[in-house]
Write an enzyme that holds these catalytic residues in place. Structure first.
Site: not given
Ligand code: GLC
Length: 565
Positions: A229, A289
């Site tokens: 993440d 991500e």
């Molecule tokens: C990423 C996740 C999102 C979350 C953020 C903070 O972007 O996909 O849903 O709010 O991280 O953890």
């Protein structure tokens, strides 16, 4: 069955089974690790299936749908965070990385789900929130308790610039200053996201060791990889330079800024390489991500010597608009041109569903099929978002008081939050779409009456059956698995066409990205297929019978085998 008889049966079955299903650590006949030929599927656990009817999905619910995932052809599910959490950010605020939130079940339920998945050929990928923890995590509670606590340096603490003045101008992406005052020790701590999500200090080797151990814990429990993440935000400039201010304001009323000093710092790559070293010991795969502005930035995540992550997501399809053959062709050419293994994504739990983003109100289902026809025929690995395969729509809240996602309440009406793309999976046309007999945590759009698994499974022309057939093709057709990508008719602004070419074999994919009927014609002699005929593999809105000229309905799709003369 007696054990000896079972062994004989396995010996007979094993050679063919081994070819089709590479083991978790193994490679297939082409020398590819399993994830290169896999279809991934994101599951938002709150919304997939509710087994105890409290209105919130759970692990037993996911376990009960393994057979469906197998039927669809999914090889691995990425489950967004299901660890103990105060749920400020619906699980992305983790208070214990090595347990399951009671709302979702227990570690035993996890083991059962994992074992069931293994039986059905569905592997488990978990979501590792590396950038921050919850403010209720014991590490943070210790860290906040005193300036001399051994955990103090696990987070980023600084003095303010002056009375009531944060250390610098950095803003949180979720609104307001990125610095939160803590009266206990009279210092500020840094949070890129909500104040309840303090950033870990990745310059502290103890943080690194602890997080690497978390991955080991889950690998030993059968997890085959992680989706990492928010990796872009792991590091900040230690000198806390102010970010350059840009014109305009964000949805929360703060001046826009270029996040030059707190995103994408080069140190990120060292952490990814470290996580990869651990992953390699377990034959695991790392998905990122990874928000990027160019294919060069995307390429960086693989590592100059492939020491980075194997599957950085290309998230550009979530932003590319409008649907345009030229736009999509150029982007695909750029990604393929990096020479790396692409990872395609149409939407996720943070982004308006692709079905709604591209809908024109007239051809919505045809567009959904067209998008599937693209992501499942490109070279690389697709990651589907639950419900994409049935044409689930966004269901945005219309009143601020109904919003569950805190950013939707903070940023209303400009930012409505992410509830709309997180609604319960639509399993049937029964009340609550068969997700729960309780009160679903988010309202289900009325389109569930037609767009649901049970109804669509019965309709050969449904989006769901289109996906199921495409996934089967994606995994069994050699040219689609291995072939290179060759753009055809590169100047056509309406129709995106390409070959997937593998030596003497090829598959042609033609996608009419326009609201009008189109006529196209092809000359494949340059690609070594002059005078070829086609055999349709999967079509919607075009039969290809008049090849080399072809007629297309609006948003028609044709996938066919090219038969040499
Ligand atoms: C990423 C996740 C999102 C979350 C953020 C903070 O972007 O996909 O849903 O709010 O991280 O953890």
């Amino acid at each position: 069955m007696r054990k000896s008889a079972l062994r004989v049966l396995l010996l007979v079955l094993l050679p063919s089974f081994a070819l089709a299903q590479p083991s978790a650590g193994g490679v297939d006949a082409e020398g590819h690790p399993w994830w290169k030929h896999a279809v991934f599927y994101e599951v938002y656990p709150r919304s997939f299936m509710d087994s105890n009817n409290d209105g919130i999905g759970d692990l037993n619910g996911i376990a009960s749908k393994m057979e469906y995932l197998k039927w669809l052809g999914v090889d691995a599910i990425w489950i967004t965070p299901c660890f103990p959490s105060p749920q400020v950010d619906f699980g992305y605020d983790v208070s214990n990385y090595v347990d399951i939130d009671p709302m979702y079940g227990t570690l035993k339920d996890f083991d059962r789900m994992e074992a069931g998945g293994k039986k059905d050929g569905v592997r488990i990928v978990l979501d590792l929130v590396v950038n921050h923890t919850s403010d209720q995590h014991k590490w943070f509670l210790e860290s906040e308790s005193s300036r001399t606590n051994p955990y103090r340096d696990w987070y980023i603490w600084r003095d303010g610039k002056g009375p009531n003045q944060p250390p610098n101008n950095w803003t949180s992406i979720f609104g307001g200053s990125a610095w939160q005052w803590s009266g206990k020790t009279s210092q500020y701590y840094y949070h890129f996201f909500y104040p309840q999500q303090p950033d870990l200090n990745w310059r502290n080797p103890k943080v690194k060791d602890a997080m690497f151990d978390v991955t080991r814990f889950w690998y030993k429990r059968g997890v085959v990889g992680f989706r990492l993440d928010a990796v872009d935000t792991l590091f900040e400039d230690p000198n806390l330079h102010d970010n350059p201010v840009l014109p305009g304001k964000d949805a929360y009323g703060e001046p826009n800024q270029q996040r030059k000093y707190n995103t994408n710092l080069p140190e990120v790559m060292d952490v990814l390489a470290g996580l990869r070293t651990v992953a390699n010991q377990y034959n695991a795969v790392l998905i990122g991500e990874t928000w990027t502005n160019s294919v060069e930035e995307l390429k960086r995540y693989y590592g100059a010597h492939h020491e980075g992550i194997q599957m950085p997501m290309d998230l550009a399809f979530t932003k590319l608009t409008p649907l345009s053959a030229t736009l999509f062709r150029n982007h695909i050419a750029g990604v393929v041109g990096t020479g790396e293994w692409p990872v395609w994504v149409l939407s996720n739990h943070d982004i308006v569903r692709a079905y709604s983003r591209f809908a024109d109100g007239k051809h919505d289902d045809a567009i959904a099929k067209l998008l599937a026809g693209m992501v499942l025929t490109l070279p690389g690995t697709p990651i589907l978002y639950y419900g994409e395969e049935i044409g689930m729509q966004n269901n945005n809240p219309t009143r601020r008081e109904d919003v569950k996602d805190p950013i939707g309440r903070l940023g209303w009406p400009q930012e409505k939050g992410r509830d709309g793309e997180r609604t319960p999976m639509q399993w049937s046309d029964t009340p609550n779409a068969g997700f729960t007999t309780g009160v679903p945590w988010l309202p289900i759009p009325t389109s569930y009456a037609t767009h649901n698994v049970a109804t669509e499974q019965k309709d050969p022309a449904s989006i769901l059956n289109f996906y199921q057939h495409l996934i089967e093709l994606h995994k069994t057709n050699k040219a689609l698995l291995e072939g290179d990508w060759v753009a055809l008719n590169p100047d056509d602004q309406n129709v995106l066409s390409y070959l997937r070419r593998l030596k003497d074999e090829a598959v042609i994919v033609v996608l009419n990205m326009s609201p009008n009927p189109q006529r196209v014609s092809f000359d494949l002699s340059k690609q070594g297929f002059g005078g070829a005929r086609l055999k349709a593999l999967l079509t919607s809105g075009s039969d290809g019978k008049t090849f080399p000229a072809m007629q297309f309905e609006p948003y028609g799709v044709y996938v066919g085998e090219v038969l040499k003369k």
